[in-house]
Each structure stands twice: as C-alpha cells, then as structure tokens.
Design an enzyme around this catalytic site. Structure first.
Site, PDB file in Angstrom:
ATOM      1  N   LYS A  32      90.394  -3.719 170.943  1.00 35.59           N
ATOM      2  CA  LYS A  32      89.806  -4.208 169.699  1.00 35.59           C
ATOM      3  C   LYS A  32      90.110  -5.700 169.596  1.00 35.59           C
ATOM      4  O   LYS A  32      90.836  -6.236 170.428  1.00 35.59           O
ATOM      5  CB  LYS A  32      90.374  -3.467 168.494  1.00 35.59           C
ATOM      6  CG  LYS A  32      91.901  -3.452 168.448  1.00 35.59           C
ATOM      7  CD  LYS A  32      92.433  -2.589 167.318  1.00 35.59           C
ATOM      8  CE  LYS A  32      92.300  -1.114 167.638  1.00 35.59           C
ATOM      9  NZ  LYS A  32      91.402  -0.393 166.760  1.00 35.59           N
ATOM     10  N   ARG A  33      89.553  -6.361 168.600  1.00 35.81           N
ATOM     11  CA  ARG A  33      89.890  -7.761 168.386  1.00 35.81           C
ATOM     12  C   ARG A  33      91.405  -7.937 168.281  1.00 35.81           C
ATOM     13  O   ARG A  33      92.092  -7.089 167.716  1.00 35.81           O
ATOM     14  CB  ARG A  33      89.241  -8.284 167.099  1.00 35.81           C
ATOM     15  CG  ARG A  33      87.859  -8.844 167.255  1.00 35.81           C
ATOM     16  CD  ARG A  33      87.366  -9.485 165.977  1.00 35.81           C
ATOM     17  NE  ARG A  33      87.518  -8.619 164.821  1.00 35.81           N
ATOM     18  CZ  ARG A  33      88.187  -8.945 163.731  1.00 35.81           C
ATOM     19  NH1 ARG A  33      88.800 -10.119 163.645  1.00 35.81           N
ATOM     20  NH2 ARG A  33      88.260  -8.118 162.712  1.00 35.81           N
ATOM     21  N   LYS A  52      96.047  -5.747 163.172  1.00 40.82           N
ATOM     22  CA  LYS A  52      95.798  -4.622 164.074  1.00 40.82           C
ATOM     23  C   LYS A  52      97.029  -4.276 164.906  1.00 40.82           C
ATOM     24  O   LYS A  52      97.086  -3.255 165.559  1.00 40.82           O
ATOM     25  CB  LYS A  52      94.593  -4.926 164.975  1.00 40.82           C
ATOM     26  CG  LYS A  52      93.278  -5.047 164.188  1.00 40.82           C
ATOM     27  CD  LYS A  52      92.108  -5.384 165.081  1.00 40.82           C
ATOM     28  CE  LYS A  52      90.833  -5.605 164.299  1.00 40.82           C
ATOM     29  NZ  LYS A  52      90.251  -4.369 163.754  1.00 40.82           N
ATOM     30  N   THR A  66      85.945   1.447 164.121  1.00 41.84           N
ATOM     31  CA  THR A  66      84.941   2.290 164.782  1.00 41.84           C
ATOM     32  C   THR A  66      85.362   2.645 166.206  1.00 41.84           C
ATOM     33  O   THR A  66      84.925   3.647 166.747  1.00 41.84           O
ATOM     34  CB  THR A  66      83.559   1.612 164.803  1.00 41.84           C
ATOM     35  OG1 THR A  66      83.695   0.279 165.323  1.00 41.84           O
ATOM     36  CG2 THR A  66      82.961   1.545 163.408  1.00 41.84           C
ATOM     37  N   LYS A  88      84.829   6.214 168.484  1.00 42.80           N
ATOM     38  CA  LYS A  88      84.300   6.308 169.850  1.00 42.80           C
ATOM     39  C   LYS A  88      85.281   7.054 170.756  1.00 42.80           C
ATOM     40  O   LYS A  88      84.886   7.910 171.556  1.00 42.80           O
ATOM     41  CB  LYS A  88      84.041   4.913 170.412  1.00 42.80           C
ATOM     42  CG  LYS A  88      82.981   4.121 169.676  1.00 42.80           C
ATOM     43  CD  LYS A  88      83.037   2.642 170.058  1.00 42.80           C
ATOM     44  CE  LYS A  88      82.218   1.804 169.087  1.00 42.80           C
ATOM     45  NZ  LYS A  88      82.473   0.367 169.235  1.00 42.80           N
ATOM     46  N   HIS A 109      83.222  -5.361 154.169  1.00 39.91           N
ATOM     47  CA  HIS A 109      83.885  -4.903 155.395  1.00 39.91           C
ATOM     48  C   HIS A 109      85.335  -5.324 155.509  1.00 39.91           C
ATOM     49  O   HIS A 109      85.939  -5.138 156.561  1.00 39.91           O
ATOM     50  CB  HIS A 109      83.138  -5.430 156.628  1.00 39.91           C
ATOM     51  CG  HIS A 109      81.900  -4.678 156.975  1.00 39.91           C
ATOM     52  ND1 HIS A 109      81.905  -3.516 157.715  1.00 39.91           N
ATOM     53  CD2 HIS A 109      80.606  -4.912 156.676  1.00 39.91           C
ATOM     54  CE1 HIS A 109      80.663  -3.078 157.869  1.00 39.91           C
ATOM     55  NE2 HIS A 109      79.860  -3.912 157.235  1.00 39.91           N
TER      56      HIS A 109
END
Length: 835
Positions: A569-570, A575, A676, A680, A376
């Site tokens: 998100k985290r 990111k 992910t 969504k 992952h």
C-alpha cells in the site's frame, strides 16, 4: 425535353453499419494478422511482444467498439437519467486481460495466440499500466466504473489524461528514487480522441457586470487566459452483457500553438511559453503542492477537470433539451470522488447563471440536488484548503460565487444556532486568520444532497467528529457506502486457477454476484477440496517468487512453504509499515538468540512514498537496510526473509494477491477510511492481521473472529490514551521491545550511515506520536505469534483461507455501486438490445 415522371429513390447506404466481428479462434487469428502486418507493418522477423500485444488489442477494441456505440445509442434513445463520476484519479492498470474476460473471449483468444506460437501472458505483460492515480482512491474509481458497466448503469467517468502517471519507483542504496512514468510513450491503443467535444477553460482575468439585450444583468468573466480541454474516451466493458460505458479523460492543449509574432522576432521560448503553461495542467499526476507553484498547478488541475466535465454534461443536455433546465435535476447526478473535484459546485453555479441565464435560486436548486460528495479521509490535513488570494487571482468569478454561497449558508447556520459565533467560525466555508482560506470539504457538504463515508467506522467518525456540526444541521445528508473491489479483475482475472476451482464447485454466478461465494463454506470441511485449494495457493506463491526474480533480478532463498506475509500500500505513517519492521526486527532477535523453532516467513512490503514525504521515504530506507542485514545473515538462513518490492502498481498487485498468506492491515485505529487492499487479499484467501480500523471491522464481522488476527487499541482507546501516552515507559516494561529499540538506536542497521534513522526513532518514542506505534507493539507481537501457531497446521490454515474467500462477498463493488444507486443516484439499468 422529356421529364422523368418516375424517380426511383435509391436508399442511402450506411457508412457505419458493419457485419459483427466473429468471436471464434480463427476470427481472432485473421484480425490479428491484419493489424500485425498491415497496420503495424511487422513481419515474421519481428517477435516483439509489444507489437503482437498492440495487434491483439486492436482486434479486441474492434469488438468493444460495436458494443460501445450500441450502449451510447441506448442511453440516447431512452433519454435516461445519467450519473457522472468525477475523480482526479483513475488507477486503471492494464486493459487487455480485463477486456478479454468481460467480453468472454479469453479462451478462443488464448488458443488463437497459441496456434500462432505466442504466449498470451507475454502480450498481457507487455502492456503499460495506466497509473493515473496514487493508490486506493484511484483504484476504487476504476473498480466503480467496472461495476457500473456490469450493472448496466448509465454512468460516465470523468478524469484527467496525465501525460506522466504515478512515478516509477527505483531503489538506489535502499532509498526511493522517482523516475517519470511516461505511460503514453508508445500511445494508447484503447483510447479515442474526440476533438469535436473540446471545451475552453478560463483562468485569471476579472469579472464585470453587464446588461444583455433583454435588460438582464449578467456577470462576465473577462480578459482570461484560456486552455482547451480535449477529451480522450476509453471503453469500459461490463461483464459479458453488451454494455460498454465510457471513461472520458481530459487533455490540456493551448488554444494557439504559439505566438507567431514572437516566433518571427526570434524569441522562440516566449512564443511557446503559453503552450507549455497550458499543457502543464495535465502533464503530471498530482504535483507536489508544498510550494506556491505546486498549489497553483494542482488548483488548475482540479478546476480544469470540473469545468471541462460540467461543460460537457451541459452541452449534451442543451443538445437534446435546449436551454430548458427544468428536468435537469431529474435526469442528472454528479458524484464527487473526494474533495478534489468539489470546485464543481461553484462551477455549475457559474455555468447555469452566467452562460444560461438562470437565477441564483434556480441554479442553486439544481446544484444542491445533483451533487453528491464522497469523503475518503479522516486526516484533517488531507482536506484541501486553498488561499482566497490564489483563488481570486486564478478563478475570480468562482471566488465571488463561493463568497455568496458562504454568506447564504452562514445566515442559515445563524438561524439554527443564534449568536453561536464559534460554530459559525467552525462551519464557515471561509477560514479566517492571517490569510483567508477556502475549505473545500465544507463547500462540498454545503453544495451536495448526499455526503458519504466509505466504511461503517469512517462514516460514524465523520458524523461524530470531523463533520459533526454539519451532521447536527443536516443529518439526512449523511450515509455510509462501504467500499469494495471488482471481483472480475481481483479474482477472476488475476487468479484464474482459483477462479476455475470456485466455478467448478459452485457455478459461475459468483462473478457478478459475489455473495454466491458463501456457498463455498461447506467445502472448507472437505479434505479433498482443501488439498486442491492448498495446491493452487502454493502454485500462486511460486509464480510470485518467479515474478520477483524476473522483474527485479532478486535471488530469493525462501520456498513456497514459507508464510507469505504481505503489506502492500502507499507508504504512510498512519499505515504503520514501521510497526511491521519492528516485528521483523523482533523475529530477527529471536533467531539470533537461538529461538530457531520459528515458522519460515517471508515478509513482503511494497508501496510508494509521495516525493515530498520525508518520513515515508525514511521508512523505505529502513525497510531496505533491515532487509540487507537479515537476508545476508547466515544464522538466519531461510527462517526469515524481508523483501521490499519496488514500483508497486496494479499489475504487481495482480501477481501478489493470489500468493499472499497473511494480509497486514495494521493502521492506527481511526485513521484508515476503508482500505481496499484488505479486500483484494481476503478475496484471494489471505487471512487478515489488523486493527479495528476502516473496513477491517466489517471484514472481521463477515469472516468471524476465529478467522481474523485482531490486535491493537480501538479508536476510543487511542483517543483516551493520548493525554497520558508514554512510549518510553512502555519500552522500559517490555524486554522484547527494548532489544528491538537497542538494535535500532545502536546503528546496527546503518553502521556506515550514522544518524540516518534518528527522526524515525524519535518519532515513535515521542509522547506526541499521533500513530501510537509503540502502544500497539506488544499486542501486535502476540497476534503474530498466534499467526505462527495457526500456520503450523497447514490443513487448518487452508480452511481459514477458504472461509476468508467464502465470506468476501460483501466487498464487491457491485454491492457498493448497488447501494450508491439505490440511495443516491437512482438510475435505471439500461440493457443494450441485441448484444
């Protein structure tokens, strides 16, 4: 004495057979009252939604139970091949609404509660999130087991029953403060404790070679400290098909409550010390492993999961087949969800050899043909390594087995590439240096028959870079399985108004065959359909405003007409929430300069930073400081709002998804394995702004470039630029960026906290910034301008929204799990008769 020649045998009554529970409104009313009054002891004076939610959940669980038992019996009687999904995380969220949907009883239950004067939404909201995960990895595991049940595949999920889940995040003076998330404080109505399936887990001690009664030598793991693994089972219902699979979570319990001698001697602390040490294993989700104690606890957790789960599978096997393992490979497949459970490879070897007498070759043949590994991450630092010294102390027998696996593997590599010492060193499971380390990802690859990434780019980079030596040796092992999300929770349940419009338009087959959404495409040209779609989106945005106001007590000054720009998100440097903040500061600058012809925009950022991740926590502080300045500036008004949503979790995402207009997926290219959240949001009609990273590439391929806002350097361009990356030169050449950096560096957003953001500022100005935030700034600003231009035409934006939803079919976990099953697991669907 006369004998009775004619004995009438009376049939033994069944103690388990019950009439099937009804599914009408009145049935739910009756059952609800029974539980509310008799089990929970409530009366009409108690109007707490918690107790009403408990009573309703008990009634729903009853209906799951009969299907659960029927599913188990089907698998047992068919003696079918089974899959076992091992994951350190299962981010399940709330269960009630999902159970109602998958049982097909949402409407009668809603009506039943209405007749009792109870709003079903209140009961759903009163349930605690089961936050047993950090983010995408755990949520993916939850989506996977939902799809396994919907596809009627015999798969059981194995994880840990953490007493405290992902921490509760509060914001104090703009900074993240972590509080324990004691999600089990009031118990868990959905789980069943199964003490009869407990297993003993060994730690410490030493190994000896002993000769058994048959003259055969066996390794014995002696003088160990043992911990009991007690399973708690949760039902996982498929979508209206009678199948209910199991999620089995292990709780660590001391083998003895306490030392009675020490207690009698007056030393209570020592008496219960062993109990506390044992139960710490499943006390907290993922301890901070920055120190030696944290590392040891995390390794204990991983081995505890692997050993308990494998013992459970083998106990089930021997219960049906005895000690004959000839068909074990034919009937079993283990999927390792990331590197965390990879110790299972050595543990399966131990169990087969030491406990069941198989030879090395027999055990290895079974292990390497039943284990499959999903990777992952592309970040080398996220690939776990354990000090050999720690493993020898904690798991001495496992370390012996790993050394032997590695010795045999090194011989195979040497045969393939003679005299290539560098390659041997790179590929070895044991990393040499000042101290030796066990590379768990290498163990996972060596001991598995399948290795997959989770998006096309990710899998390609694994083969070309991170695991290129292994790919050169075993190309047949490597494959891609692009992630997905379950459309049941992430569209049908969380956005019922939009789901109803879709079902009215194309029928309801899309709920289990998301490719059906493609049939919505022609309706994007229908003005009346666009109008209805837009109205539903606006209503969802209003609910999000209300949720924020109620949940966090925030007075908001923006309307549903603003562009809802969402990044949830985290919090992590790759990111690039920081890039998002730079854009917000740029917009603020534009407004302050008099450029008032801006589309009203509300930027919502949410996510948690790991407690020990200093830079991520500084980013949260910056977001909140910038928000405080912008949101209180009268010149800005409602043109721009920045909000940080505290305590982001599954139930929050269920509110955010339907209301998002723009989905921020802005990671540095080559760093995000898949993502992910992007799926969504797309599924609910948000348009993506993103780099060519992770699953963004495939999202753009599905929806078309004209319905996706692309920006940024590609992975190849990032790598090519690293050697001569000069962010200071880029700042000098870009006036907008200069103004943004000036505000940051002048302390405009931290006037009373001097120097607090210096580390963040220095990191993005550094030529060694691995995330290359400055390199993508101009491209990001230009893409955001295209977003504004598109949003001005509300009708065209709605068309784009419809097309994003219509082309999200690929990103269902039903498709993902179908591919896992076709290529890796090879399970047969098992319809449950009479259900």
């Amino acid at each position: 004495m006369p004998t009775n020649k004619f004995v009438i045998s009376k049939p033994k009554p069944s103690i388990t057979k019950l009439p099937e529970q009804g599914r009408k409104k009145t049935d739910f009313i009756d059952d609800f009252k029974q539980y509310y009054v008799h089990l929970l002891g409530r009366d009409e004076n108690c109007r707490s939604p918690y107790y009403a939610g408990e009573a309703l959940s008990q009634a729903i669980r009853d209906r799951l139970m009969e299907r659960w038992k029927a599913t188990h019996q089907t698998y047992k009687s068919n003696d079918c091949r089974r899959g076992y999904y091992l994951s350190m995380e299962f981010l399940m969220g709330r269960t009630l609404s999902n159970a109602l949907l998958n049982l097909g009883v949402t409407e009668p239950v809603t009506q039943a509660m209405y007749d009792l004067g109870i709003a079903i939404e209140e009961l759903i909201s009163s349930e605690q999130d089961a936050g047993l995960g950090n983010g995408g990895l755990g949520r993916l595991a939850a989506c996977f087991i939902d799809s396994c049940a919907t596809l009627q595949l015999p798969v059981i999920g194995y994880g840990l029953r953490y007493e405290y889940g992902m921490f509760t995040q509060t914001i104090v003076n703009g900074e993240q403060v972590e509080k324990p998330d004691h999600w089990l404080r009031h118990g868990n109505v959905w789980e069943i404790e199964r003490l009869e399936y407990s297993h003993s887990i060994k730690f410490g001690g030493h190994t000896e070679i002993q000769t058994d009664e048959n003259g055969k030598q066996r390794h014995c793991w002696m003088s160990t400290s043992n911990v009991l693994a007690v399973p708690f089972d949760t039902p996982i219902p498929g979508y209206q098909n009678g199948t209910v699979n199991s999620l089995r979570l292990w709780k660590a319990v001391a083998t003895e409550e306490f030392n009675l001698d020490e207690f009698n001697a007056g030393d209570y602390a020592e008496a219960v010390a062993a109990k506390n040490t044992a139960e710490n294993i499943t006390m907290v989700l993922y301890p901070n492993d920055a120190n030696e104690n944290g590392k040891e606890l995390r390794l204990r957790q991983q081995y505890f999961l692997a050993s308990a789960s494998l013992q459970d599978v083998i106990a089930h096997w021997t219960g049906m087949h005895g000690d004959n393992f000839e068909r074990f490979t034919e009937k079993s497949c283990f999927q390792l969800n990331d590197t965390h459970p990879s110790i299972a490879i050595a543990e399966l070897m131990r169990l087969l050899m030491d406990m069941h007498g198989l030879s090395w070759d027999q055990a290895w043949a079974i292990t390497k043909n039943t284990m499959a590994y999903t990777n992952h991450t592309l970040l080398p630092e996220a690939l776990e390594k354990w000090p050999v010294s720690l493993m020898q102390r904690l798991l001495p027998r496992l370390m012996e087995i790993i050394f032997e696996i590695n010795a045999r593997f090194m011989a195979e590599v040497a045969m393939h590439w003679p005299a290539d010492g560098e390659r041997l060193s790179r590929m070895s499971i044991i990393e040499e240096g000042d101290q030796q380390w066990v590379r768990m990802a290498h163990l996972a690859i060596v001991g598995s028959f399948s290795v997959n990434g989770v998006a096309q780019l990710h899998s390609q980079l694994l083969q070309q870079d991170l695991f290129k030596d292994f790919y050169a040796l075993w190309p047949h092992k490597f494959n891609n399985k692009t992630n997905g999300v379950t459309p049941r929770r992430w569209l049908a349940a969380c956005n019922p108004e939009l789901a109803s419009l879709i079902t009215e338009t194309i029928g309801d087959r899309w709920i289990t065959d998301l490719a059906q959404l493609k049939r919505l495409e022609p309706y994007a040209e229908n003005a009346q359909f666009r109008q209805r779609w837009h109205a539903i989106k606006q209503a969802a945005k209003q609910r999000l405003i209300d949720y924020k106001k109620i949940k966090h007590g925030t007075e908001l000054r923006f309307s549903v007409d603003a562009l809802f720009d969402v990044q949830v998100k985290r919090i992590h440097e790759y990111k690039r929430q920081l890039l998002n903040v730079l854009h917000v500061i740029h917009l603020y600058n534009c407004i302050k300069k008099g450029d008032i012809d801006r589309v009203p925009r509300c930027v919502l950022i949410g996510g948690k930073a790991a407690p020990g991740y200093r830079m991520a926590k500084k980013t949260i502080k910056l977001i909140n400081n910038v928000a405080q300045v912008i949101n209180s500036d009268p010149e800005v008004g409602d043109k721009l709002t920045l909000l940080f949503l505290p305590d982001y979790r599954v139930s929050a995402m269920e509110k955010i998804c339907p209301g998002a207009d723009l989905s921020e997926q802005i990671s540095t290219a080559g760093k995000e394995a898949s993502g992910t959240g992007n799926m969504k949001l797309m599924m609910n009609g948000a348009i993506t702004i993103g780099t060519l990273d992770g699953a963004n590439i495939e999202i753009r391929e599905e929806v078309g470039d004209e319905n996706f806002f692309l920006f940024g350097l590609t992975e190849e361009q990032i790598e090519a630029r690293r050697a001569h990356y000069d962010p200071l030169e880029m700042i000098d050449q870009d006036e907008d960026l200069q103004r943004v950096m000036h505000l940051l560096e002048s302390g405009y957003f931290n006037q009373f906290e001097p120097g607090i953001f210096d580390d963040l500022i220095n990191s993005i100005k550094s030529p060694h910034d691995p995330w290359m935030t400055i390199a993508d700034f101009r491209s990001f600003i230009d893409a955001q301008k295209r977003v504004e231009d598109a949003y001005r035409d509300k009708d065209h934006w709605t068309k784009m929204s419809i097309l994003n939803c219509a082309n999200s079919g690929k990103f269902s976990t039903d498709r993902t799990i179908g591919e896992y099953n076709r290529d890796i697991w090879k399970l047969e669907p098992q319809p449950v008769k009479g259900k």
